[in-house]
Design an enzyme around this catalytic site. Structure first.
Site, short mmCIF file in Angstrom:
data_model
loop_
_atom_site.label_atom_id
_atom_site.label_comp_id
_atom_site.label_asym_id
_atom_site.label_seq_id
_atom_site.Cartn_x
_atom_site.Cartn_y
_atom_site.Cartn_z
CB SER A 156 52.03 86.86 27.99
OG SER A 156 51.93 88.06 28.70
CG HIS A 204 51.39 90.93 25.00
ND1 HIS A 204 50.13 91.18 25.50
CD2 HIS A 204 52.03 90.26 26.00
CE1 HIS A 204 50.00 90.67 26.71
NE2 HIS A 204 51.14 90.11 27.03
#
Length: 264
Positions: free
Chosen positions: A110, A133
């Site tokens: 992330s 993501h």
């Protein structure tokens, strides 16, 4: 493998007033966040979440301002966190005069994977993982608020994809699909796809990648699920209370505590 050129343009994301304001300075014990200089190299250990529940951009910048060596080695083991703190840390690393070697020793997921992109060189331990993501958020309000938040998330995702594509050499549509899919990469995959430059041996943090609660993610590799140890999860400023003891007003108050946070 030759070192890749550091990205020359800072990542710019515009947020509404107040959403990036982080006045807290967190003191961290143990090895969660440490800075140590020796023999012309400053080693930074970033083994925590990014943002208000871990290592904030303000804390990281303060550390960078004290560094005078010509080289920084940044060890990363982090599940990510606040996207704006991640962007700020990324930009501050780009702006620093020192060359930056990033070493992913456990997990760069992330927002932490974005920070890793600031490295002039990126190394990854053979048993470590990358994950990218789309950004997440919580919004409270009417349809206009929801629409505005969705627009902001799409903008953020586009900027993140630009940065990943610039560093890895992949096409932007390919990166966007990987973000849509919540893509987890082994060390070998990360090197093959350009997220890292080389593999390194590392047995000192063999279980580091398993020390975070990865339950919020949907595609966690089986190897991580099997070894994950339950740890604390981020807590909002206004604590959530059990459903049996709450009413609508207290739920709204708790959601408002998370309202300005965008995770990546």
């Amino acid at each position: 493998m030759a070192a890749r050129a550091k990205a020359v343009r800072p990542l710019k994301i515009s947020a509404r007033a107040g959403e990036t304001d982080r006045d807290e300075i967190f003191s961290k014990n143990g090895a969660a966040f440490s800075v140590q200089a020796r023999a012309g190299v400053t080693e930074i250990t970033l083994y925590d979440e990014i943002g208000r529940w871990g290592v904030s951009a303000k804390m990281f910048r303060a550390a960078l301002e004290s560094i005078e060596t010509d080289e920084i080695v940044l060890n990363i083991n982090s599940p990510g966190g606040d996207v704006f703190d991640g962007v700020a840390i990324y930009n501050d690393l780009l702006a620093h005069k020192a060359s930056v070697v990033v070493r992913v020793t456990g997990l760069a997921a992330s927002a932490a994977s974005l920070i890793a992109m600031a490295g002039d060189e990126i190394e990854i331990a053979e048993n470590a993982f990358f994950m990218i993501h789309n950004a997440w958020s919580i919004a409270v309000g009417d349809a206009r608020e929801m629409t505005a938040r969705a627009k902001l998330l799409k903008t953020i995702d586009g900027k993140l994809a630009d940065t990943y594509a610039s560093r890895t050499g992949q096409e932007i549509p390919t990166i966007k699909q990987q973000m849509d899919d919540e893509t987890w990469l082994t060390a070998e995959d990360a090197v093959e796809l350009g997220f890292a430059d080389r593999l390194i041996d590392n047995d000192t943090e063999a279980e580091a990648k398993a020390s975070f609660d990865l339950a919020p993610f949907k595609n966690v590799p089986r190897a991580l699920k099997a070894t994950r140890r339950k740890t604390r999860s981020p807590k909002p400023d206004a604590p959530l209370v059990p459903a049996a003891q709450t009413d609508f007003s207290s739920l709204v108050a708790a959601l408002n505590a998370l309202h300005g946070t965008i995770a990546a």
